[in-house]
Scaffold this active site. Structure first.
Site, PDB file in Angstrom:
ATOM      1  N   GLU A  32      48.377 102.831  92.754  1.00  0.00           N
ATOM      2  CA  GLU A  32      47.647 101.619  92.414  1.00  0.00           C
ATOM      3  C   GLU A  32      46.316 102.001  91.800  1.00  0.00           C
ATOM      4  O   GLU A  32      45.629 102.889  92.303  1.00  0.00           O
ATOM      5  CB  GLU A  32      47.406 100.749  93.654  1.00  0.00           C
ATOM      6  CG  GLU A  32      46.598  99.481  93.331  1.00  0.00           C
ATOM      7  CD  GLU A  32      46.268  98.656  94.563  1.00  0.00           C
ATOM      8  OE1 GLU A  32      47.179  97.989  95.069  1.00  0.00           O
ATOM      9  OE2 GLU A  32      45.099  98.699  95.008  1.00  0.00           O
ATOM     10  N   THR A  63      45.640  96.188  89.763  1.00  0.00           N
ATOM     11  CA  THR A  63      45.114  95.079  90.541  1.00  0.00           C
ATOM     12  C   THR A  63      44.553  93.986  89.637  1.00  0.00           C
ATOM     13  O   THR A  63      44.311  94.181  88.452  1.00  0.00           O
ATOM     14  CB  THR A  63      44.023  95.534  91.527  1.00  0.00           C
ATOM     15  OG1 THR A  63      42.908  96.041  90.777  1.00  0.00           O
ATOM     16  CG2 THR A  63      44.548  96.610  92.447  1.00  0.00           C
ATOM     17  N   ARG A 123      49.060  85.619  96.707  1.00  0.00           N
ATOM     18  CA  ARG A 123      48.281  84.387  96.804  1.00  0.00           C
ATOM     19  C   ARG A 123      46.880  84.623  96.284  1.00  0.00           C
ATOM     20  O   ARG A 123      46.326  83.825  95.536  1.00  0.00           O
ATOM     21  CB  ARG A 123      48.209  83.901  98.261  1.00  0.00           C
ATOM     22  CG  ARG A 123      47.522  82.543  98.414  1.00  0.00           C
ATOM     23  CD  ARG A 123      47.022  82.312  99.822  1.00  0.00           C
ATOM     24  NE  ARG A 123      45.898  83.192 100.143  1.00  0.00           N
ATOM     25  CZ  ARG A 123      45.247  83.165 101.292  1.00  0.00           C
ATOM     26  NH1 ARG A 123      45.610  82.330 102.240  1.00  0.00           N
ATOM     27  NH2 ARG A 123      44.239  83.988 101.504  1.00  0.00           N
ATOM     28  N   ASP A 125      42.810  86.423  97.443  1.00  0.00           N
ATOM     29  CA  ASP A 125      41.791  86.194  98.468  1.00  0.00           C
ATOM     30  C   ASP A 125      40.985  84.942  98.151  1.00  0.00           C
ATOM     31  O   ASP A 125      40.731  84.624  96.982  1.00  0.00           O
ATOM     32  CB  ASP A 125      40.844  87.397  98.541  1.00  0.00           C
ATOM     33  CG  ASP A 125      41.555  88.658  98.994  1.00  0.00           C
ATOM     34  OD1 ASP A 125      42.515  88.540  99.784  1.00  0.00           O
ATOM     35  OD2 ASP A 125      41.161  89.755  98.541  1.00  0.00           O
ATOM     36  N   ALA A 139      52.105  82.975  98.133  1.00  0.00           N
ATOM     37  CA  ALA A 139      52.734  83.872  97.164  1.00  0.00           C
ATOM     38  C   ALA A 139      54.186  83.485  96.925  1.00  0.00           C
ATOM     39  O   ALA A 139      54.706  83.625  95.811  1.00  0.00           O
ATOM     40  CB  ALA A 139      52.645  85.319  97.658  1.00  0.00           C
ATOM     41  N   GLU A 172      54.099  85.753 110.966  1.00  0.00           N
ATOM     42  CA  GLU A 172      53.961  86.704 109.859  1.00  0.00           C
ATOM     43  C   GLU A 172      55.328  87.098 109.310  1.00  0.00           C
ATOM     44  O   GLU A 172      55.556  87.066 108.090  1.00  0.00           O
ATOM     45  CB  GLU A 172      53.212  87.955 110.342  1.00  0.00           C
ATOM     46  CG  GLU A 172      53.085  89.062 109.308  1.00  0.00           C
ATOM     47  CD  GLU A 172      52.044  88.776 108.247  1.00  0.00           C
ATOM     48  OE1 GLU A 172      52.031  89.494 107.230  1.00  0.00           O
ATOM     49  OE2 GLU A 172      51.230  87.842 108.434  1.00  0.00           O
ATOM     50  N   GLN A 190      50.208  96.717 102.835  1.00  0.00           N
ATOM     51  CA  GLN A 190      48.781  96.947 102.943  1.00  0.00           C
ATOM     52  C   GLN A 190      48.572  98.312 103.588  1.00  0.00           C
ATOM     53  O   GLN A 190      49.458  98.850 104.263  1.00  0.00           O
ATOM     54  CB  GLN A 190      48.142  95.835 103.786  1.00  0.00           C
ATOM     55  CG  GLN A 190      46.648  95.917 103.983  1.00  0.00           C
ATOM     56  CD  GLN A 190      45.880  95.923 102.677  1.00  0.00           C
ATOM     57  OE1 GLN A 190      45.695  96.989 102.098  1.00  0.00           O
ATOM     58  NE2 GLN A 190      45.435  94.756 102.225  1.00  0.00           N
TER      59      GLN A 190
END
Length: 301
Positions: A32, A63, A123, A125, A139, A172, A190
């Site tokens: 990334e 990103t 989605r 932040d 999302a 979750e 994550q």
């Protein structure tokens, strides 16, 4: 600068969906990076890309910054560079909380026009300085919508230690199942520092009939204040061994770098021998980090 590739190498990258790459490779290696904040800095990212692409990743994700329009979006520009100049498949991060359907339509149109078919649907932040819109609350809403707008391969994000806004682990996993049912073909995790947490999360996903590839995200520790800020934002916990490293070397940058590399490599090796499906490395645009990690796992992955 253009990186020359063989026909075999092009087959793996420039015209392939990530789901197809994952199916063929079984264990993927990906990075990334984030786009520079200034346009002129975009030209200087070639040093980082040259090193990353020498390591032959299966894809590189880019990103996304909220609030940018599709026509002047640095994420898209950087993804085009990765695809067209380096012949590595890019994954474009795309958030939806601050966009309406017309704006997402424009993103989808440009992505299709540029041959960018892999999207990490997020989605995004919450930002008190940017108003939220009502079209996409999750999302999964974005994934479902993109399914109608083009031939995209949608990836999703997952949180081994639970998203900070989730009620509990059960909700979750339930929400993650909704995301996969909407069309997410692969999940990128994550960051985390305790592999046992990821293994438990993987077991819970499989029990919930979430059977798409789960790719763990690894961030090497190279800067104490940076990593503490990231952990505060995403809620990752510190194992005792990790805490000792931070405490021991937080005032010694060189020692922290070496210890952080060693910890990350050992974490990756443990994941690889436990039959995970790949490694996604958060490089923070530092090519030295990627090079050292890949040198440590070259003969393993």
């Amino acid at each position: 600068m253009e990186v020359k590739t063989s026909n075999d190498e092009k087959e793996w990258g420039i015209y392939m969906k990530i789901s197809e790459i994952q199916e063929k490779k079984k264990k993927s290696l990906s990075f990334e990076i984030f786009p520079p904040k200034k346009d002129k800095e975009l030209e200087n990212i070639d040093e980082t890309l040259s090193v990353l692409c020498e390591l032959k990743p299966d894809f590189i994700s880019v990103t996304f910054g909220a609030g940018g329009s599709a026509n002047c979006n640095r994420t898209i520009e950087l993804a085009k560079k990765i695809k067209n100049e380096y012949h590595v498949e890019p994954v474009v991060h795309l958030t939806c909380l601050h966009y309406g359907k017309k704006e997402i339509d424009e993103f989808a149109r440009i992505l299709t026009e540029e041959g960018l078919e892999n999207v990490l649907a997020l989605r995004g932040d919450r930002n008190p300085n940017i108003p939220e819109k009502d079209d996409f609350k999750h999302a999964s809403d974005l994934i479902s919508y993109l399914e109608t707008k083009g031939d995209f391969c949608c990836l999703g994000a997952c949180y081994p230690e639970v998203h900070p806004e989730s009620e509990d682990r059960v909700s979750e996993i339930r929400n993650l199942k909704t995301k996969v049912d909407a069309g997410a073909e692969l999940l990128l995790s994550q960051l985390f520092f305790d592999n046992e947490i990821f293994f438990r999360f993987r077991d819970e996903c499989r029990m919930a009939d979430i059977n798409v590839p789960l790719i763990p995200g690894i961030m090497p520790v190279i800067n104490a204040s940076q990593i503490k800020r990231m952990v505060t934002m995403c809620g990752a916990s510190f194992p005792e061994r990790f805490e000792k490293i931070i405490h021991k070397y937080e005032d010694n940058k060189k020692a922290l770098f070496d210890a952080g590399m060693s910890y990350a490599i050992s974490q990756i090796i443990d994941l690889l021998v436990s039959d995970i499906e790949g490694i996604h490395l958060y490089t923070m645009n530092n090519p030295l980090v990627a090079r050292k990690i890949c040198a440590g796992i070259r003969n393993i992955i």
